[in-house]
Design a protein around this motif. Structure first.
Motif, short mmCIF file in Angstrom:
data_model
loop_
_atom_site.label_atom_id
_atom_site.label_comp_id
_atom_site.label_asym_id
_atom_site.label_seq_id
_atom_site.Cartn_x
_atom_site.Cartn_y
_atom_site.Cartn_z
N LYS A 98 95.44 47.36 37.61
CA LYS A 98 95.73 46.03 37.08
C LYS A 98 95.73 45.97 35.56
O LYS A 98 96.23 45.01 34.99
CB LYS A 98 94.72 45.02 37.64
N ASP A 99 95.17 46.99 34.90
CA ASP A 99 95.20 46.97 33.43
C ASP A 99 96.48 47.61 32.88
O ASP A 99 96.60 47.84 31.68
CB ASP A 99 93.97 47.65 32.85
N VAL A 152 92.02 47.02 40.64
CA VAL A 152 91.19 47.47 39.52
C VAL A 152 90.51 48.81 39.84
O VAL A 152 89.98 49.46 38.95
CB VAL A 152 90.10 46.43 39.17
#
Length: 218
Positions: free
Chosen positions: A111-112, A90
Motif C-alpha cells: 500500500k505504500d 501493508v
C-alpha cells in the motif's frame, strides 16, 4: 469484461473506507481504468464480483470476517480465470506473500507504493503480467531457496522443450492466454504444460515458477 474500447472494470475490496476512496480517486486519473464497485469485506466482495464481472480486483489481506486469502480462494473458485486479482496490502511478511501467490493471486503490491507506480502495475497486470512490489522480489527468492526441495537448475528439472518455452514466458510474466497466443497453442494445452512443469519443479504457483526460472538463469 472490458472490450477493446472500454475502460478496464475494477473492483476494490478493502475494509478501510478512506483507502477505498483514495484508490477510487487514483483510478479516475487513468482513462483506461474504471471503478465498477467497492466492498468493505470479503463476503460482500465475492457477491459483487459475481454481479459486476470486473476485469481486475484489488484485494486487501487483513479484513474482518473473511481475510484476504479466504476471499481470494472463493473468488478463484467462482470467477472466470481471466479475472486478474492483485493483493494490495501493508503486509510484507514472507508467509503472507507466499500464501497469497499460492492461492492464485496475480500479483502482490504494498500500500505504500507510489501512485504513479501503482497505476503502471495495474496496467501491467491487465497486459497479463505478474506484478510484485520490487522490494518483495528478493524476499520471495529467499523463501523459495529455503523451502524448495525440487531441482536446483534446468538441467536437473527434466522439462520438455515445450515446457521450457512455457516456463520462459511465465518468467516474462505472460498469462496462459498470452502464452497460448505466443506459441500458437490452445489455452487448455498451456494449462496442462503449466501443471506438469510445476510438478517437475516441486512448486505450487506460476509466480514461484517465474522466480525459480530467473534464479536458475542467474
Amino acid at each position: 469484461m472490458a472490450g477493446d474500447d472500454q475502460p478496464i472494470g475494477m473492483l476494490v475490496i478493502d475494509d478501510h473506507p478512506l483507502f477505498r476512496k483514495g484508490v477510487g480517486d487514483l483510478i479516475t486519473l487513468e482513462p483506461s481504468l474504471g471503478l465498477v464497485g467497492e466492498a468493505a469485506d470479503g463476503e460482500e466482495g465475492v457477491r459483487l464480483a459475481a454481479e459486476l464481472h470486473p476485469d481486475l480486483i484489488l484485494l486487501d489481506l487483513n479484513m474482518k470476517g473473511w481475510d484476504g486469502i479466504d476471499t481470494l480462494r472463493r473468488l478463484r473458485a467462482t470467477l472466470d480465470q481471466d479475472v486478474r486479482i492483485l493483493m494490495l496490502t501493508v503486509s510484507d511478511a514472507e508467509t503472507d506473500v507466499i500464501a497469497a501467490l499460492r492461492a492464485g493471486a496475480d500479483g502482490y503490491l504494498l500500500k505504500d507504493t507510489e501512485p504513479e507506480e501503482l497505476l503502471e502495475q495495474l496496467r501491467e497486470a491487465m497486459r497479463g503480467r505478474l506484478v510484485i512490489s520490487p522490494q518483495l522480489t528478493d524476499l520471495l527468492a529467499r523463501a523459495l531457496r529455503s523451502n524448495h526441495h525440487g531441482p536446483a537448475g534446468l538441467d536437473e528439472a527434466g522439462l520438455t522443450q515445450r515446457e521450457q518455452q512455457v516456463l520462459e514466458l511465465i518468467a516474462q510474466g505472460y498469462s496462459n492466454k498470452l502464452i497460448a497466443r505466443e506459441l500458437d497453442l490452445a489455452v487448455g494445452t498451456v494449462k496442462v504444460h503449466v501443471k506438469h512443469l510445476l510438478k517437475k519443479l516441486g512448486l505450487h504457483s506460476r509466480v514461484e515458477a517465474a522466480v525459480w526460472s530467473l534464479n536458475a538463469r542467474a
